[in-house]
Design a protein around this motif. Structure first.
Motif: not given
Ligand code: PLP
Length: 343
Positions: A58, A83, A139, A168, A170, A199
């Motif tokens: 990622g 992140h 996150n 992003d 992810a 993930k």
């Protein structure tokens, strides 16, 4: 051991390993790996983009995207807990010469109004704003999400000011599920978007970055520059395809388990959490009312059989994933309760 540190700790299932072992492969740097090509095409079309690029992580997906979007000295608007800003070793500064303009998002989520207020005027003294970088789900925001409406408002603003948007993603499948929309609708609001397979989808490695054909053509060169050109990696792409086919719908289970964990934690003395804030598979909670900080809490709990990650001085993170069952969530709650009675 009930490992709730991250959804990256999952191990490939037997069926995923079978898919990897029987993958057709070729030299991907030469564009000849049929399984990688199939994965790239599948994700690009799922996200409504012209092309996709397989990368090992990622982090590389994000950094290749930034390098492709900006020139040294350009400014990137981003949330201060994203992140890309927080956990990627300052890579955007080192690799792309980018400067961040960090905003304080609401649990990491930015709004069009906040972003517009951060745009730089035309002024020879100031760096030009070139990129808006968003994260969904977020996150460090505790798995918080963008509504489609919010993202569409940001996209409209970006088009008006001729600024690119990178997402992003992810955990984009988690974000779409929680927002009751599709990954394609979310991706439509962006110029580039990446999704991770290592993930919630349970693959050992791999992300795909998507965008226009021209964007990906440029991005391939930067992937090579960063050492991300790999050879017979259809073996990994097969794991990603397996995750895509088998582990997307079940993310709902992870979300329910996270909610169950959050509700259980909210009933334990000394733990502070609002279960209503938990909308995907990430649970943040505070142990400031106990005698422990987050490090002491995590270290003390580990020998009892539950692993968590300290996420601040008194904040811990628990993440649900496909290697944790609902029964294990109940067991983890029991262990945490017993642990707190003893200290
Ligand atoms: C939101 C987000 N983006 C990017 C990454 C980086 O992924 P990788 O560990 O594959 O480099 C992570 C990793 O946890 C993440 O949570």
């Amino acid at each position: 051991m009930i490992d709730l540190r991250s959804d990256t700790v999952t191990k490939p299932s037997e069926a995923m390993r079978q898919a990897m072992a029987s993958a057709e492969v070729g030299d991907d740097v030469l564009g000849e790996d049929p399984t990688v090509n199939h994965l790239q095409d599948t994700i690009a079309s799922l996200l409504g983009k012209e092309a996709g690029l397989f990368v090992p992580s990622g982090t590389m997906a994000n950094q290749v995207a930034i390098k492709t979007h900006i020139q040294p000295g350009d400014e990137i608007i981003i949330d201060k807990n994203a992140h890309i800003f927080y956990y990627e070793c300052g890579a955007a500064a080192v690799i792309s010469g980018g400067q961040f303009n960090c905003l304080a998002g609401e649990k990491g989520i930015l709004s069009a109004e906040m972003i517009e207020a951060a745009f730089r005027p035309e002024d020879i003294h100031q760096p030009p704003t070139r990129l808006i970088s968003l994260e969904n789900s977020h996150n460090r925001g505790g798995g918080s999400i963008y509504t489609l409406e919010n993202l569409a408002g940001i996209a409209k603003l970006a088009v008006k000011h001729d600024i690119r948007v990178h997402l992003d993603g992810a955990r984009l499948f988690n974000g779409a599920l929680a927002a009751k929309t599709t990954v394609q609708e979310l991706a439509r609001q962006t110029d580039s978007v990446c999704v991770a397979f290592s993930k919630g989808l349970g693959a050992p490695a791999g992300s795909v970055l998507c965008g226009s054909a021209g964007f990906i053509e440029k991005a391939i060169r930067f992937r090579k520059m960063l050492g991300g050109g790999m050879r017979q990696v259809g073996i990994l792409a097969a794991a990603c395809l397996y995750g895509l086919d088998n582990n997307v719908e079940r993310l709902e289970v992870d979300h329910q388990n996270a909610k169950r964990l959050a509700r259980g934690l909210s009933g334990i003395d000394g733990i502070n959490i609002d279960p209503e804030q938990v909308v995907t598979n990430i649970v943040l909670f505070d142990v400031g009312s106990t005698s422990m900080d987050a490090d002491t809490f995590a270290e003390g709990l580990a020998p009892a059989g539950v692993l968590l990650i300290p996420f601040g001085r008194t904040t811990l993170r628990a993440v649900t994933h496909l290697d944790v069952t609902t029964a294990e969530i109940d067991e983890a709650l029991e262990i945490i309760q017993q642990f707190l009675k003893k200290v």
